[in-house]
Write an enzyme that holds these catalytic residues in place. Structure first.
Site, PDB file in Angstrom:
ATOM      1  CD  GLU A   1      -3.940  -5.791   2.752  1.00  0.00           C
ATOM      2  OE1 GLU A   1      -4.870  -5.088   3.225  1.00  0.00           O
ATOM      3  OE2 GLU A   1      -2.728  -5.563   2.954  1.00  0.00           O
TER       4      GLU A   1
ATOM      5  CD  GLU B   1      -3.139  -1.044   2.070  1.00  0.00           C
ATOM      6  OE1 GLU B   1      -3.128  -0.112   2.921  1.00  0.00           O
ATOM      7  OE2 GLU B   1      -4.041  -1.892   2.019  1.00  0.00           O
TER       8      GLU B   1
END
Length: 518
Positions: A320, A196
């Protein structure tokens, strides 16, 4: 919670009641014209240093009266081995970009402590580190997927971690691994280059990250027996510009995959996500609308990737995904502990169907997360263990791992709430190495059974059997007091009608069928 009067009969009795009522109809066509394999790595899992995911989940106190190897909890291991998890991603998540691997090697008593600033401000004692994680993967018989620290780490730090794990030389860092008890290289091949990076991994622009990836990847070396698969930190949800920049600026030969993160938020509002166990039909419907957005995301990101990589060398790695609700009342909000209902099982089945149907590009994924965090497969409380409804979906769907993808065409009725509509049924299909065809179907309609008539082109089959997961209420859960309220049972709602397959799906159910070849 009100006692279920059908509990003694289980979901089988409920199934019989559901299919005996009003049933809508639809059609499904399945073709064998495919050269695509559904990678087993689509069924991967994620374990982060977050809440009780590692500590209290996989890694428990020495005094806890359960079977252990060192401090690895073996009933959790055996449950995950049963569903054949293919990979496990670690140590994060946001935690990965503040994790320094040297803190987690060597004698446990000498390992430094740190503050887990991302998740609750707890003290991390580093007793579960690199060797412990790789021992866990060995017990699970799965591949490790290591997320490297790009946000607060250095190129040298990640390069030396790879050398520590994979080299068979006589270098100082390899001698250190040998001293720590592992003479042979671990040969860890799957590496995430940051996590991320658009957010908790550094708040970077895609242009900056693409350049940084190339630098880190250049020093992430292959060693004999360990050719690396380097996964770039990809977009958040519908950030299509991030994908565009990364695919344009990073050579295809340098990265094996581009990650995508997307969570199903019931309300669509990160500030107030909604309860895991108390929700109305309208809230359930909105949750499924948000879940189905995964189809749009995968399709649009794949189209961008196709522009720069028509040969599909780079995988879309959805590492995810899952439903994210408000935490259970009375629990630490930084630990992200939530219950797991029949709704979550329908989300899991639907999402896995989407991945299967895009398996030409989606070749790896990881549910967030495996134990005690977010949409878990397993919940633990001291010596107690619960297998969630989501666990049973992965158990049911394991038949698709490394099987031949079978293209489908589905025409099904809509499920309508407050004037809004979604298609009530979704599905995917595969054929294994023995010729058996497996079909997974999800009926999202809370009220109506749906009969699907299936035409199987070029498939000669004799008999059908199946499994189903459903329950009386969409909010039903497994608890430590009643751990088997939701479980898989044999499904008898499918039959052969000439050359066609006719299956009646109970309301709010997931079904997987197995067709035996002639």
């Amino acid at each position: 919670m009100k006692r279920n009067l059908l509990s003694s009969l289980g979901a089988a009795a409920l199934c019989l009641i559901s299919v005996s009522g009003y049933s809508q109809t639809g059609t499904l066509s399945i073709s064998t014209d495919s050269k695509t394999t559904i990678s087993k790595h689509i069924y991967g899992q994620f374990a982060e240093h977050l809440g009780h995911g590692i500590y209290g989940g996989f890694w428990v106190d020495k005094t806890l009266p359960v079977k252990k190897q060192d401090r690895i909890r073996l009933d959790v291991v055996e449950a995950l081995k049963k569903i054949k998890i293919p990979n496990l991603r670690w140590p994060g998540g946001c935690f990965a970009d503040e994790y320094h691997w040297r803190d987690g090697i060597g004698p446990t008593a000498l390992r430094p402590r740190m503050v887990n600033t991302n998740w609750g401000g707890t003290t991390e004692d580093n007793s579960f580190g690199t060797h412990e994680f790789l021992e866990l993967c060995s017990l699970l018989k799965c591949e490790p997927y290591v997320a490297g620290n790009v946000g607060s780490g250095t190129v040298e730090e990640m390069s030396k971690w790879i050398e520590y794990l994979n080299s068979n030389s006589t270098s100082t860092v390899v001698k250190e691994r040998i001293k720590n008890g592992h003479p042979a290289p671990y040969n860890v091949t799957i590496w995430g280059v940051g996590n991320e990076s658009w957010g908790c991994g550094g708040n970077m622009t895609p242009e900056y990250y693409a350049d940084l990836f190339k630098r880190y990847a250049a020093f992430a070396k292959d060693y004999p027996g360990a050719k690396l698969k380097k996964i770039a930190s990809g977009p958040n949800s519908d950030d299509y510009n991030w994908t565009e920049v990364c695919m344009k600026n990073i050579p295809n030969w340098l990265m094996s995959g581009l990650s995508l993160h997307y969570y199903t938020i019931p309300t669509g509002n990160w500030g107030k996500k909604g309860s895991a166990t108390e929700f109305s039909e309208k809230e359930y419907f909105n949750t499924m609308v948000n879940c189905l957005k995964m189809e749009e995301l995968v399709t649009k990101h794949s189209a961008i990737m196709d522009k720069y990589d028509p040969g599909k060398k780079v995988a879309l790695v959805v590492d995810e995904w899952g439903v994210w609700t408000d935490v259970e009342p009375g629990t630490n909000p930084g630990f992200l502990f939530q219950q797991n209902s029949l709704r979550d099982a329908l989300i899991a089945g639907t999402t896995l169907n989407i991945f299967n149907n895009h398996s030409d590009r989606v070749r790896m994924a990881a549910l967030a997360q495996t134990v005690n965090v977010l949409q878990s497969l397993i919940l633990t409380d001291k010596e107690k263990i619960v297998l969630t409804p989501t666990y049973h979906i992965f158990d049911m769907y394991k038949v698709h791992q490394d099987a031949k993808y079978l293209p489908i065409k589905l025409d099904a009725p809509n499920y309508e709430v407050d004037g809004k509509k979604i298609q009530a049924v979704n599905a995917s299909a595969s054929q294994d190495s023995t010729g058996k065809v497996h079909i997974s179907l999800v009926n999202l309609d809370m009220h109506n059974a749906i009969t699907i008539t299936t035409e199987l082109k070029d498939v000669k089959w004799s008999t059908v059997k199946g499994q189903v997961l459903t329950s009386a209420n969409i909010t039903d859960i497994n608890t430590f007091a009643n751990p088997n309220k939701l479980h898989l049972v044999s499904f008898t709602g499918a039959k052969k009608d000439g050359d066609k397959l006719v299956v009646t799906l109970p309301a709010k159910s997931v079904v997987t069928l197995e067709l035996q070849p002639l």
